[in-house]
Design a protein around this motif. Structure first.
Motif, PDB file in Angstrom:
ATOM      1  N   GLY A  10      -5.178   1.904   3.198  1.00  0.00           N
ATOM      2  CA  GLY A  10      -5.737   2.111   4.121  1.00  0.00           C
ATOM      3  C   GLY A  10      -7.603   1.591   3.251  1.00  0.00           C
ATOM      4  N   GLY A  11      -7.120   1.778   2.231  1.00  0.00           N
ATOM      5  CA  GLY A  11      -8.156   0.823   1.745  1.00  0.00           C
ATOM      6  C   GLY A  11      -8.248  -0.186   0.827  1.00  0.00           C
ATOM      7  N   LEU A  12      -9.372   0.314   0.369  1.00  0.00           N
ATOM      8  CA  LEU A  12     -10.579  -1.427  -0.109  1.00  0.00           C
ATOM      9  C   LEU A  12      -8.592  -2.372  -0.843  1.00  0.00           C
ATOM     10  N   ASP A  13      -8.502  -1.531  -2.582  1.00  0.00           N
ATOM     11  CA  ASP A  13      -7.719  -2.154  -3.151  1.00  0.00           C
ATOM     12  C   ASP A  13      -6.158  -2.219  -2.857  1.00  0.00           C
ATOM     13  N   SER A  14      -5.354  -2.008  -1.071  1.00  0.00           N
ATOM     14  CA  SER A  14      -4.853  -1.722  -1.131  1.00  0.00           C
ATOM     15  C   SER A  14      -5.074  -3.256  -0.468  1.00  0.00           C
ATOM     16  N   LEU A  15      -5.928  -3.388   0.826  1.00  0.00           N
ATOM     17  CA  LEU A  15      -6.424  -4.613   1.280  1.00  0.00           C
ATOM     18  C   LEU A  15      -6.616  -5.601   0.968  1.00  0.00           C
ATOM     19  N   ILE A  16      -7.202  -5.650   0.310  1.00  0.00           N
ATOM     20  CA  ILE A  16      -6.640  -6.948  -0.602  1.00  0.00           C
ATOM     21  C   ILE A  16      -5.886  -7.309  -1.455  1.00  0.00           C
ATOM     22  N   ALA A  17      -4.853  -6.524  -2.049  1.00  0.00           N
ATOM     23  CA  ALA A  17      -3.587  -6.773  -2.371  1.00  0.00           C
ATOM     24  C   ALA A  17      -2.605  -7.357  -1.538  1.00  0.00           C
ATOM     25  N   TRP A  18      -2.731  -7.061  -0.453  1.00  0.00           N
ATOM     26  CA  TRP A  18      -1.983  -7.481   1.092  1.00  0.00           C
ATOM     27  C   TRP A  18      -2.124  -9.245   1.416  1.00  0.00           C
ATOM     28  N   TYR A  19      -3.346  -9.432   0.640  1.00  0.00           N
ATOM     29  CA  TYR A  19      -4.244 -10.741   1.229  1.00  0.00           C
ATOM     30  C   TYR A  19      -3.522 -11.385  -0.187  1.00  0.00           C
ATOM     31  N   TYR A  20      -3.482 -10.959  -1.403  1.00  0.00           N
ATOM     32  CA  TYR A  20      -3.869 -11.661  -2.563  1.00  0.00           C
ATOM     33  C   TYR A  20      -2.108 -11.595  -3.016  1.00  0.00           C
ATOM     34  N   LEU A  21      -0.904 -11.363  -2.088  1.00  0.00           N
ATOM     35  CA  LEU A  21      -0.156 -10.716  -2.149  1.00  0.00           C
ATOM     36  C   LEU A  21       0.668 -11.692  -1.479  1.00  0.00           C
ATOM     37  N   ASP A  22      -0.042 -12.805  -0.287  1.00  0.00           N
ATOM     38  CA  ASP A  22       1.064 -13.239   1.026  1.00  0.00           C
ATOM     39  C   ASP A  22       1.391 -12.461   2.010  1.00  0.00           C
ATOM     40  N   LYS A  23       0.066 -11.134   2.487  1.00  0.00           N
ATOM     41  CA  LYS A  23       0.706 -10.369   3.075  1.00  0.00           C
ATOM     42  C   LYS A  23       2.607  -9.962   3.549  1.00  0.00           C
ATOM     43  N   PRO A  24       2.546  -8.841   2.502  1.00  0.00           N
ATOM     44  CA  PRO A  24       4.143  -7.817   2.545  1.00  0.00           C
ATOM     45  C   PRO A  24       3.768  -7.939   3.408  1.00  0.00           C
ATOM     46  N   VAL A  25       4.724  -6.641   4.015  1.00  0.00           N
ATOM     47  CA  VAL A  25       5.159  -5.683   4.787  1.00  0.00           C
ATOM     48  C   VAL A  25       4.646  -4.667   3.851  1.00  0.00           C
ATOM     49  N   CYS A  26       4.425  -3.301   4.854  1.00  0.00           N
ATOM     50  CA  CYS A  26       3.519  -2.572   3.344  1.00  0.00           C
ATOM     51  C   CYS A  26       3.853  -1.299   4.349  1.00  0.00           C
ATOM     52  N   LEU A  27       3.840  -0.603   2.806  1.00  0.00           N
ATOM     53  CA  LEU A  27       4.420   1.268   3.561  1.00  0.00           C
ATOM     54  C   LEU A  27       2.887   2.152   3.095  1.00  0.00           C
ATOM     55  N   TYR A  28       3.227   3.149   4.255  1.00  0.00           N
ATOM     56  CA  TYR A  28       2.448   3.984   3.679  1.00  0.00           C
ATOM     57  C   TYR A  28       3.835   5.526   3.845  1.00  0.00           C
ATOM     58  N   VAL A  29       2.528   6.168   2.839  1.00  0.00           N
ATOM     59  CA  VAL A  29       3.341   7.399   2.810  1.00  0.00           C
ATOM     60  C   VAL A  29       2.965   8.730   3.175  1.00  0.00           C
ATOM     61  N   ASP A  30       3.378   9.407   3.943  1.00  0.00           N
ATOM     62  CA  ASP A  30       1.946   9.999   4.684  1.00  0.00           C
ATOM     63  C   ASP A  30       2.402  11.804   4.051  1.00  0.00           C
ATOM     64  N   ILE A  31       1.795  12.180   2.557  1.00  0.00           N
ATOM     65  CA  ILE A  31       2.202  12.917   1.539  1.00  0.00           C
ATOM     66  C   ILE A  31       1.494  14.325   2.172  1.00  0.00           C
ATOM     67  N   GLY A  32       0.683  14.062   3.105  1.00  0.00           N
ATOM     68  CA  GLY A  32       0.288  15.585   3.669  1.00  0.00           C
ATOM     69  C   GLY A  32      -1.014  15.753   2.652  1.00  0.00           C
ATOM     70  N   HIS A  33      -2.109  14.655   2.288  1.00  0.00           N
ATOM     71  CA  HIS A  33      -3.271  15.040   1.338  1.00  0.00           C
ATOM     72  C   HIS A  33      -4.283  15.572   2.105  1.00  0.00           C
ATOM     73  N   ARG A  34      -5.576  15.708   1.555  1.00  0.00           N
ATOM     74  CA  ARG A  34      -6.548  16.546   3.378  1.00  0.00           C
ATOM     75  C   ARG A  34      -6.990  15.259   3.376  1.00  0.00           C
ATOM     76  N   TYR A  35      -7.129  14.280   3.206  1.00  0.00           N
ATOM     77  CA  TYR A  35      -8.083  13.100   3.910  1.00  0.00           C
ATOM     78  C   TYR A  35      -6.658  11.953   4.513  1.00  0.00           C
ATOM     79  N   ASN A  36      -5.541  12.524   4.665  1.00  0.00           N
ATOM     80  CA  ASN A  36      -4.630  11.402   5.468  1.00  0.00           C
ATOM     81  C   ASN A  36      -4.581  11.302   6.231  1.00  0.00           C
ATOM     82  N   LYS A  37      -5.659  11.935   7.419  1.00  0.00           N
ATOM     83  CA  LYS A  37      -5.698  12.263   8.603  1.00  0.00           C
ATOM     84  C   LYS A  37      -6.428  10.284   8.840  1.00  0.00           C
TER      85      LYS A  37
END
Length: 234
Positions: A10-37
């Protein structure tokens, strides 16, 4: 099983990577850190604004390993091991200037790819598309290709999940946006914080690679000049 998958935060880098790599499937791993919500709320907003397909995996909990500075030991290793359950080619957004950190280095990416290939008994490749680009250059690439600025603003990059302006993630984001002429609101202006002074000292001493040092100095100098000009204006 997907051919390619991008670890998405959900960050800047991974969004740009999504466009750069021509929109692949994305994976978010919910590891329970304090800003995961905040991250989960962000990826929902991004998904509504784009054609993004996001898988959310909840099988790992690392919240009890999170340090005060938001660092989680071996975090990227856990994320990549999870991603190997979904695809043969795994992408993680690590930019130039951060690849000296052990679990962001070329040595790490190559080693974990070899380990996962051995464990899964199939060839698995782990890589980053940005080893030759700084965060500022990544934002510039995004803008030059006409990708939507409103989606870029939708992303979140804060260790406290509230655009605090006082954490390292906020500062790095501010530098990249400032040098591309983009303005955002923070609870505290990132260039006014004690952390900004620390980054300034480090950059002057050449702590980081040359490009990153120059970007930090340029952003802080630019903000100082603009603030001074505004103060002196009649």
């Amino acid at each position: 099983m997907e051919k390619n998958i991008l670890l998405f935060s959900g960050g800047l880098d991974s969004l740009i990577a999504w466009y750069y790599l021509d929109k692949p499937v994305c994976l978010y791993v919910d590891i329970g850190h304090r800003y995961n919500k905040t991250e989960k709320e962000t990826i929902q907003r991004v998904a509504k604004l784009t054609e993004m397909t996001i898988i959310i995996d909840r099988r790992i909990y690392l919240g009890d390993q999170e340090r005060e500075d938001a660092f989680i030991p071996m975090r990227n290793s856990f994320l990549l091991h999870t991603a190997a359950l979904y695809a043969d080619n795994i992408w993680i957004a690590i930019q130039k200037g951060e690849m000296k950190i052990p679990d962001r280095s070329d040595k790490f990416l190559e080693a974990v790819g070899s380990l996962l290939s051995f464990l899964q008994e199939r060839e698995i490749k782990v890589d980053t598309p940005f080893r030759e680009m700084t965060k500022t250059e990544m934002v510039r690439w995004y803008l030059e290709r006409g990708h939507p600025v409103e989606v870029l603003y939708t992303t979140t990059s804060c260790y406290n999940g509230n655009s605090c302006g006082e954490c390292a993630a906020c500062f790095r984001r501010w530098v990249s946006m400032e040098l591309n002429g983009l303005t955002e609101c923070y609870r505290t202006d990132p260039w006014t914080t004690p952390l900004a002074k620390e980054y300034l000292k480090r950059a002057k001493k050449g702590w980081y690679d040359e490009e990153r040092n120059n970007e930090i100095l340029m952003a802080l100098k630019r903000k100082h000049v603009m603030s001074t000009t505004h103060h002196l204006a009649p």
